[in-house]
Design a protein around this motif. Structure first.
Motif, PDB file in Angstrom:
ATOM      1  N   PHE A 116      -6.188  -6.584   9.413  1.00 34.29           N
ATOM      2  CA  PHE A 116      -6.413  -6.075   8.056  1.00 34.29           C
ATOM      3  C   PHE A 116      -5.282  -6.444   7.111  1.00 34.29           C
ATOM      4  O   PHE A 116      -5.444  -6.422   5.890  1.00 34.29           O
ATOM      5  CB  PHE A 116      -6.568  -4.552   8.068  1.00 34.29           C
ATOM      6  CG  PHE A 116      -7.807  -4.059   8.750  1.00 34.29           C
ATOM      7  CD1 PHE A 116      -8.947  -4.843   8.826  1.00 34.29           C
ATOM      8  CD2 PHE A 116      -7.848  -2.795   9.325  1.00 34.29           C
ATOM      9  CE1 PHE A 116     -10.098  -4.387   9.466  1.00 34.29           C
ATOM     10  CE2 PHE A 116      -8.983  -2.325   9.958  1.00 34.29           C
ATOM     11  CZ  PHE A 116     -10.111  -3.125  10.032  1.00 34.29           C
ATOM     12  N   GLN A 121      -6.738  -5.491   3.559  1.00 33.11           N
ATOM     13  CA  GLN A 121      -8.151  -5.138   3.531  1.00 33.11           C
ATOM     14  C   GLN A 121      -8.397  -3.631   3.459  1.00 33.11           C
ATOM     15  O   GLN A 121      -9.543  -3.198   3.338  1.00 33.11           O
ATOM     16  CB  GLN A 121      -8.850  -5.729   4.759  1.00 33.11           C
ATOM     17  CG  GLN A 121      -8.828  -7.247   4.786  1.00 33.11           C
ATOM     18  CD  GLN A 121      -9.467  -7.812   6.051  1.00 33.11           C
ATOM     19  OE1 GLN A 121     -10.440  -7.257   6.560  1.00 33.11           O
ATOM     20  NE2 GLN A 121      -8.920  -8.907   6.552  1.00 33.11           N
ATOM     21  N   TRP A 122      -7.325  -2.808   3.541  1.00 32.83           N
ATOM     22  CA  TRP A 122      -7.521  -1.365   3.399  1.00 32.83           C
ATOM     23  C   TRP A 122      -7.722  -0.972   1.944  1.00 32.83           C
ATOM     24  O   TRP A 122      -8.031   0.172   1.664  1.00 32.83           O
ATOM     25  CB  TRP A 122      -6.331  -0.617   3.983  1.00 32.83           C
ATOM     26  CG  TRP A 122      -5.009  -1.221   3.641  1.00 32.83           C
ATOM     27  CD1 TRP A 122      -4.356  -1.166   2.455  1.00 32.83           C
ATOM     28  CD2 TRP A 122      -4.187  -2.008   4.507  1.00 32.83           C
ATOM     29  NE1 TRP A 122      -3.170  -1.855   2.501  1.00 32.83           N
ATOM     30  CE2 TRP A 122      -3.031  -2.384   3.759  1.00 32.83           C
ATOM     31  CE3 TRP A 122      -4.282  -2.430   5.828  1.00 32.83           C
ATOM     32  CZ2 TRP A 122      -2.000  -3.163   4.300  1.00 32.83           C
ATOM     33  CZ3 TRP A 122      -3.260  -3.200   6.359  1.00 32.83           C
ATOM     34  CH2 TRP A 122      -2.144  -3.559   5.601  1.00 32.83           C
ATOM     35  N   GLY A 123      -7.525  -1.925   1.029  1.00 31.32           N
ATOM     36  CA  GLY A 123      -7.854  -1.704  -0.370  1.00 31.32           C
ATOM     37  C   GLY A 123      -6.941  -0.738  -1.096  1.00 31.32           C
ATOM     38  O   GLY A 123      -5.791  -0.523  -0.713  1.00 31.32           O
ATOM     39  N   SER A 318       1.236  -9.933   3.477  1.00 33.60           N
ATOM     40  CA  SER A 318       0.424 -10.201   4.669  1.00 33.60           C
ATOM     41  C   SER A 318       1.310 -10.577   5.850  1.00 33.60           C
ATOM     42  O   SER A 318       1.087 -10.133   6.982  1.00 33.60           O
ATOM     43  CB  SER A 318      -0.572 -11.325   4.381  1.00 33.60           C
ATOM     44  OG  SER A 318      -1.499 -10.938   3.384  1.00 33.60           O
TER      45      SER A 318
END
Length: 514
Positions: A116, A121-123, A318
């Motif tokens: 993630f 991707q956890w936003g 990232s």
């Protein structure tokens, strides 16, 4: 000599890495911050330090001495100490089984969060993502209603790695893995904490951590939580350090090793607390509210706060996310290895099965239980309740019973003090016997009673009573019952074990290496 072919650590440094790897892991990061938060924040540090000095390090030394002297798994070591005490060892083996089945799923979460990290991707709402989209948590606890594939497959991968490393043995598997990844974890985590301290609002979070609520110290539940955290994170009270110390060479500095492992663990836990509370302060500042309004409770704290830190990085988010969660996976596996090793070692010595068959049989059964129960919509509820009860009335209580057996019934504290002093650079004195013989059992006994009284007044977490009786009290009491039953089972190797027991009674552990 007892167990002539017993495997040994390659070096003392290798043992220390494994011991520290068992202590420094998920318990420091996902457990200590929320335990501290739920028990008064900064006030929790006072009973925590008391627990470390009066129970943690003294008990760590005792477990090192027991394992090193009798050079056996926890059940056999306790059997050679006092025949009925074998039941305590099997009780601890069951405790390890319970912890292993839910501990592994948290590592599986970290695996997914490694992926993630690409693009975060956890936003914008890590809390909603974790409990909703990722775990797909059910509205209420109950029977298993379905599986979450995104958790199941990494959980299977965790168990494949763990069983593979254990099959390689102590020196070629466990030791080599810890030598590589534990230093990497420390470096990466320090970088993350430094980044957290630079965030706006970090001071607000640190105030929540370091400002003591002295009123919380009057609650027995806070003190028992401190002792439970010490037992859990130091890997004492459930046979891990007895097992690990049994693989040491005859000439090993037990006291020095215990001090290094104990203070390394506590230092990392404090570092984790600083990082998490700095992140909470950042989240509170961004939302324009207080820390207590943005902090998520329970096991999600590390998986909500730390993604927020990563997302705030000005560059390379990232990259840092992958390295942090990837290292967290390995740190968790190093702890899981030590937990499952207790089970493997006990069954291996009691049955005479080879190491690989034992790993596949016992480890496979543990993995199966983990995979069937925890990657489910109800898995988080099972995890929360099992963790609470096995720590409050499993690890802490087993530690209390062990102290009573050694200090009061067998009266062997002077024996183990002499044993540790014979091989250690730092000698133990009267303080060690006083803490273990009087202070620790008195405090643990009172705190256990007070916690039990509070437990009976209201259901933990407001869970339904039937669920608590099954997943909570049933697990804690069942561990004791199973431990006693297994210790009473006649084994085919009884004559051989009896002969080894007689040798152990007259076998000074300070002789030359085997």
């Amino acid at each position: 000599m007892v167990q002539q072919t017993r495997e040994q650590w390659g070096t003392r440094a290798g043992f220390l890495m494994a011991a520290i790897g068992s202590a420094i892991g998920l318990g420091n990061i996902w457990r200590f911050p929320y335990v501290a938060y739920e028990n008064g924040g900064g006030a929790f540090l006072v009973p925590y330090l008391v627990a470390l000095l009066t129970a943690g390090i003294p008990l760590l030394i005792l477990e090192y001495a027991i394992g090193h002297r009798y050079r056996s798994s926890a059940p056999l070591s306790y059997r050679r100490l006092l025949r009925p005490a074998e039941a305590i060892g099997w009780w601890q083996v069951v405790i390890c089984f319970v912890i292993a089945v839910y501990y592994a799923v948290i590592i599986a979460w970290a695996i997914r969060y490694t992926l993630f990290s690409f693009g975060q991707q956890w936003g914008e709402d890590p809390n909603a993502f974790f409990f909703g989209e990722f775990l797909q948590t059910a509205d209420a606890p109950g029977m298993v209603s379905g599986y979450v594939s995104g958790v199941t497959w990494p959980l299977i991968g965790v168990w494949v790695v763990v069983l593979g490393v254990l099959a390689l043995g102590i020196r070629n598997g466990v030791e080599k893995a810890n030598r590589i990844f534990i230093p990497l974890l420390l470096v990466l985590f320090l970088v993350m904490v430094v980044q957290a301290l630079t965030l706006d609002g970090a001071t607000q979070g640190l105030n929540a951590l370091f400002t003591p609520d002295w009123g919380a110290m009057r609650q027995g539940s806070v003190w028992i939580a401190a002792y439970g955290q010490i037992f859990f994170s130091l890997s004492i009270g459930f046979g891990i350090m007895v097992t690990y110390a049994s693989y040491l060479r005859r000439k090993s500095d037990l006291t020095g090793s215990a001090l290094v492992a104990g203070f390394a663990n506590s230092s990392f836990e404090l570092l984790a607390g600083i990082g998490v509370f700095s992140a909470l302060g950042f989240m509170a500042a961004a939302a324009g509210t207080s820390v207590d309004q943005v902090a998520t409770s329970g096991l999600g704290l590390a998986f909500v706060a730390f993604p927020q830190i990563i997302s705030s990085l000005p560059f390379g988010a990232s990259f840092f996310g992958v390295l942090f969660f990837g290292s967290l996976v390995v740190a968790g596996i190093s702890s899981l290895l030590s937990i499952v090793q207790v089970i493997v070692s006990a069954v291996h010595e009691r049955t005479g099965l080879g190491r690989v068959p034992t790993v596949l049989t016992v480890g496979g059964a543990t993995a199966l239980a983990s995979i069937l129960l925890f990657p489910t919509h109800e898995g988080l509820f099972f995890l929360d309740v099992a963790d609470h009860f096995i720590n409050q009335y499993g690890i802490a209580l087993a530690g209390l019973v062990l102290i009573i057996a050694v200090a009061w019934i067998a009266r062997k504290l002077p024996l183990f003090q002499d044993h540790a002093n014979a091989v250690s650079s730092l000698r133990l004195g009267l303080w060690w016997r006083l803490t273990l013989g009087i202070i620790t059992p008195a405090l643990l006994g009172y705190m256990m009673w007070d916690s039990l009284r509070t437990e009976l007044d209201a259901n933990y977490g407001e869970y339904p009573t039937p669920f608590l009786l099954t997943a909570g009290w049933g697990v804690a009491v069942g561990a004791i019952v199973i431990g006693v039953i297994v210790s009473l089972v006649p084994w085919k190797r009884a004559d051989e074990l009896a002969a080894q027991d007689r040798l152990a009674d007259h076998n000074p552990a300070t002789e030359g290496d085997q």
